[in-house]
Write a protein that holds these residues in place. Structure first.
Motif, mmCIF file in Angstrom:
data_model
loop_
_atom_site.group_PDB
_atom_site.id
_atom_site.type_symbol
_atom_site.label_atom_id
_atom_site.label_comp_id
_atom_site.label_asym_id
_atom_site.label_seq_id
_atom_site.Cartn_x
_atom_site.Cartn_y
_atom_site.Cartn_z
ATOM 1 N N CYS A 1 18.629 102.576 -42.197
ATOM 2 C CA CYS A 1 18.735 103.366 -40.968
ATOM 3 C C CYS A 1 20.137 103.931 -40.742
ATOM 4 O O CYS A 1 20.291 105.078 -40.350
ATOM 5 C CB CYS A 1 18.334 102.463 -39.808
ATOM 6 S SG CYS A 1 18.006 103.356 -38.314
ATOM 7 N N ILE B 1 23.512 98.828 -44.003
ATOM 8 C CA ILE B 1 24.660 98.763 -43.084
ATOM 9 C C ILE B 1 24.108 98.325 -41.734
ATOM 10 O O ILE B 1 23.119 98.890 -41.255
ATOM 11 C CB ILE B 1 25.335 100.148 -42.928
ATOM 12 C CG1 ILE B 1 25.846 100.655 -44.284
ATOM 13 C CG2 ILE B 1 26.475 100.094 -41.916
ATOM 14 C CD1 ILE B 1 26.301 102.108 -44.279
ATOM 15 N N THR C 1 23.829 97.641 -37.649
ATOM 16 C CA THR C 1 24.027 98.540 -36.509
ATOM 17 C C THR C 1 25.426 98.361 -35.911
ATOM 18 O O THR C 1 25.990 99.285 -35.340
ATOM 19 C CB THR C 1 22.910 98.309 -35.468
ATOM 20 O OG1 THR C 1 22.808 99.459 -34.655
ATOM 21 C CG2 THR C 1 23.113 97.079 -34.617
ATOM 22 N N ASN D 1 9.993 106.825 -35.766
ATOM 23 C CA ASN D 1 11.357 106.262 -35.767
ATOM 24 C C ASN D 1 11.443 105.212 -36.877
ATOM 25 O O ASN D 1 10.431 104.866 -37.499
ATOM 26 C CB ASN D 1 11.735 105.663 -34.401
ATOM 27 C CG ASN D 1 10.711 104.666 -33.895
ATOM 28 O OD1 ASN D 1 10.425 103.687 -34.563
ATOM 29 N ND2 ASN D 1 10.142 104.937 -32.732
ATOM 30 N N ALA D 2 12.642 104.721 -37.086
ATOM 31 C CA ALA D 2 12.840 103.767 -38.179
ATOM 32 C C ALA D 2 12.135 102.447 -37.891
ATOM 33 O O ALA D 2 11.602 101.801 -38.805
ATOM 34 C CB ALA D 2 14.328 103.527 -38.395
ATOM 35 N N THR D 3 12.130 102.038 -36.628
ATOM 36 C CA THR D 3 11.513 100.754 -36.293
ATOM 37 C C THR D 3 10.019 100.779 -36.591
ATOM 38 O O THR D 3 9.480 99.854 -37.214
ATOM 39 C CB THR D 3 11.737 100.436 -34.798
ATOM 40 O OG1 THR D 3 13.137 100.405 -34.563
ATOM 41 C CG2 THR D 3 11.113 99.117 -34.407
ATOM 42 N N ARG E 1 17.952 110.635 -36.324
ATOM 43 C CA ARG E 1 18.980 111.060 -35.364
ATOM 44 C C ARG E 1 20.381 110.520 -35.640
ATOM 45 O O ARG E 1 21.323 110.921 -34.985
ATOM 46 C CB ARG E 1 18.574 110.603 -33.957
ATOM 47 C CG ARG E 1 18.722 109.104 -33.749
ATOM 48 C CD ARG E 1 18.230 108.655 -32.392
ATOM 49 N NE ARG E 1 18.421 107.236 -32.211
ATOM 50 C CZ ARG E 1 17.648 106.280 -32.721
ATOM 51 N NH1 ARG E 1 16.602 106.613 -33.465
ATOM 52 N NH2 ARG E 1 17.895 105.008 -32.500
ATOM 53 N N LYS E 2 20.526 109.599 -36.570
ATOM 54 C CA LYS E 2 21.842 108.988 -36.779
ATOM 55 C C LYS E 2 22.625 109.805 -37.811
ATOM 56 O O LYS E 2 22.878 110.975 -37.577
ATOM 57 C CB LYS E 2 21.668 107.526 -37.157
ATOM 58 C CG LYS E 2 20.989 106.704 -36.031
ATOM 59 C CD LYS E 2 20.818 105.259 -36.419
ATOM 60 C CE LYS E 2 20.001 104.477 -35.402
ATOM 61 N NZ LYS E 2 20.705 104.204 -34.140
ATOM 62 N N THR F 1 16.043 106.693 -40.135
ATOM 63 C CA THR F 1 15.783 107.450 -38.912
ATOM 64 C C THR F 1 16.427 108.821 -39.030
ATOM 65 O O THR F 1 17.295 109.043 -39.866
ATOM 66 C CB THR F 1 16.319 106.647 -37.697
ATOM 67 O OG1 THR F 1 15.584 106.979 -36.535
ATOM 68 C CG2 THR F 1 17.801 106.874 -37.448
ATOM 69 N N TYR G 1 19.057 93.459 -38.146
ATOM 70 C CA TYR G 1 18.837 94.110 -36.845
ATOM 71 C C TYR G 1 17.785 93.310 -36.080
ATOM 72 O O TYR G 1 16.755 92.923 -36.651
ATOM 73 C CB TYR G 1 18.338 95.525 -37.141
ATOM 74 C CG TYR G 1 18.093 96.414 -35.961
ATOM 75 C CD1 TYR G 1 19.138 96.772 -35.102
ATOM 76 C CD2 TYR G 1 16.834 96.932 -35.715
ATOM 77 C CE1 TYR G 1 18.914 97.616 -34.030
ATOM 78 C CE2 TYR G 1 16.600 97.790 -34.650
ATOM 79 C CZ TYR G 1 17.654 98.129 -33.815
ATOM 80 O OH TYR G 1 17.432 98.971 -32.763
ATOM 81 N N PRO H 1 19.365 95.096 -43.894
ATOM 82 C CA PRO H 1 19.895 96.456 -43.722
ATOM 83 C C PRO H 1 21.026 96.746 -44.707
ATOM 84 O O PRO H 1 21.795 95.848 -45.037
ATOM 85 C CB PRO H 1 20.454 96.430 -42.283
ATOM 86 C CG PRO H 1 20.805 95.012 -42.022
ATOM 87 C CD PRO H 1 19.963 94.141 -42.926
HETATM 88 C C1 LIG Z 1 20.257 98.868 -38.808
HETATM 89 C C2 LIG Z 1 19.257 99.497 -37.906
HETATM 90 N N1 LIG Z 1 17.955 99.349 -38.171
HETATM 91 C C3 LIG Z 1 17.007 99.893 -37.400
HETATM 92 C C4 LIG Z 1 17.335 100.619 -36.278
HETATM 93 C C5 LIG Z 1 16.242 101.188 -35.436
HETATM 94 O O1 LIG Z 1 16.135 102.580 -35.586
HETATM 95 P P1 LIG Z 1 15.199 103.410 -34.592
HETATM 96 O O2 LIG Z 1 15.850 103.318 -33.253
HETATM 97 O O3 LIG Z 1 15.146 104.795 -35.146
HETATM 98 O O4 LIG Z 1 13.875 102.767 -34.567
HETATM 99 C C6 LIG Z 1 18.681 100.787 -35.944
HETATM 100 C C7 LIG Z 1 19.055 101.516 -34.731
HETATM 101 O O5 LIG Z 1 20.127 101.391 -34.192
HETATM 102 C C8 LIG Z 1 19.661 100.211 -36.788
HETATM 103 O O6 LIG Z 1 20.969 100.364 -36.522
#
Ligand SMILES: Cc1ncc(COP(=O)(O)O)c(C=O)c1O
Length: 394
Positions: free
Chosen positions: A188, A159, A161, A81-83, A211-212, A209, A108, A157
């Motif tokens: 992300c 953009i 969340t 995942n992105a995190t 899935r978005k 990530t 985030y 980021p």
């Molecule tokens: C700006 C941003 N960074 C990171 C994440 C985390 O992504 P992931 O849930 O794939 O780890 C999100 C998820 O909503 C996000 O909006």
């Protein structure tokens, strides 16, 4: 863009209106097929044997991601995942006591918590770049902050969340390069939504990530690390995929970005991510971005017509993530009302817990979030607006 084809490729749009693309977008048929085909292959052949048979397809996932962001294949790691991708980059940085990390108020919380952890563990300093009059990072303020020789990293980021401004990342990248400071970009919510070119931006590391906005399966993401930097970053975690044991006393670490990966992974989801990237590239990222921005503007205009509803997005340039509040109803009540419509409407809630600095600055606890993708339509937006107009008030 061929919107009819986009919608034909997205079976669920016949049943519901999906405005939660910033949470998880609807997967198009080629993605669903890639994932299910591989699961079936695993069931028929065995997991390792299926992966072996698809090894070239798996390699193609890296090539596709590299093409999407204008990187090289050896600069890509596919991570769950992105995190975790972001963590792998951040925790490998050799940050020392007194080193300064610059971030934005739109950061985030999942990234901000690691800054705080290293503040507590190693004594790094966190500074938030002030915003300009549009609510995006002020380039003048950033320039001034970069005069401090202790700045070791810019990390923000593209953009947030909860929507808001599309940060001026190319200008930030140019300032980072000029100052010789590393730039870690959380893309992300941007990858799949807008053109992202790591060469143009000049970021050293980037995370995203599946899935978005890319419309891939859940549980997948990726990390880009610039080739020139990769070998000087030692991952905080290693395994026998990232490194090899040479003797009882010695190991060597792979030289490419896959040093940030680990061995076991969901191959079906990885192939699904690859299919999602191919699909996005075939649609054309620029036309999708134009359409998403157009739909976002249309929704903001329509929301502003409803008594009691306040659009909440800032920024000289805004994205497809549209946020608003209702003066008599909580975001949970709005979400529930919309989900209960004859044609279900999916929106989500963004709370101060995911973007604390920004929400505190704007004195907000929560916002409703309608995040639009290119397969959404004006007619769907009109249905949302009509449903919001019918929302019982107190
Ligand atoms: C700006 C941003 N960074 C990171 C994440 C985390 O992504 P992931 O849930 O794939 O780890 C999100 C998820 O909503 C996000 O909006």
């Amino acid at each position: 863009m061929d919107i009819d084809q986009l919608r034909a490729d997205t079976p669920a749009v016949a049943q519901l209106i999906h405005f939660n693309n910033a949470g998880a977008a609807l997967m198009p048929t080629p993605v669903i097929d890639a994932v299910t085909r591989h699961i079936q292959l695993e069931a028929r052949l065995g997991g390792y044997e299926a992966a072996g048979q698809q090894s070239q397809e798996v390699e193609n996932v890296y090539t596709a991601i590299a093409r999407l962001i204008n990187a090289r294949t050896d600069e890509i790691a596919v991570i769950e995942n992105a995190t975790r991708a972001w963590d792998m980059a951040f925790y490998s940085l050799p940050l020392r006591p007194g080193d300064v990390v610059l971030t934005s108020s739109t950061e985030y919380a999942g990234n901000y918590i690691p800054y705080l952890q290293l503040k507590q563990q190693r004594g790094i300093e966190i500074r938030v770049i002030p915003n300009d009059e549009h609510g995006q990072v002020s380039l003048t303020a950033l320039k001034a902050l970069l005069d401090d020789q202790r700045v070791a990293l810019i990390s923000l980021p593209v953009i947030a969340t909860n929507g808001g401004p599309v940060q001026p990342v190319e200008q930030v990248g140019a300032l980072a390069r000029a100052a010789g400071v590393l730039f870690l970009l959380d893309a992300c919510q941007a990858v799949g939504q807008m053109p992202i070119d790591v060469q143009k931006i000049g970021c050293h590391m980037l995370t995203a990530t599946s899935r978005k906005y890319l419309r891939g399966p859940r549980g997948m993401g990726f990390l880009y690390v610039e080739r020139a930097l990769c070998q000087s970053l030692e991952p905080a975690f290693l395994d026998l995929h990232a490194a090899s044991l040479q003797s009882a006393e010695q190991f060597t670490i792979r030289t490419d970005a896959r040093r940030f990966e680990n061995w076991e992974c969901n191959v079906a989801a990885k192939l699904g991510l690859g299919a999602a990237v191919h699909y996005a590239l075939a649609q054309g990222i620029e036309p999708m971005w134009q359409r998403i921005q157009h739909l976002g503007e249309y929704l903001r205009l329509r929301l502003a017509e409803i008594r009691g509803v306040t659009p909440r997005d800032l920024g000289a340039q805004k994205s497809g993530i549209v946020t608003f509040t209702h003066d008599q109803r909580s975001a949970a009540q709005v979400q529930q009302w919309l989900a209960g419509q004859e044609t279900r409407i999916n929106v989500s809630i963004s709370t101060f817990r995911s973007t604390l600095l920004d929400m505190q600055q704007r004195d907000l606890l929560e916002v409703s979030r309608a995040s639009l993708h290119a397969y959404n339509t004006e007619a769907e937006i009109d249905t949302l607006i009509a449903a919001l107009r019918r929302l019982p008030t107190i």
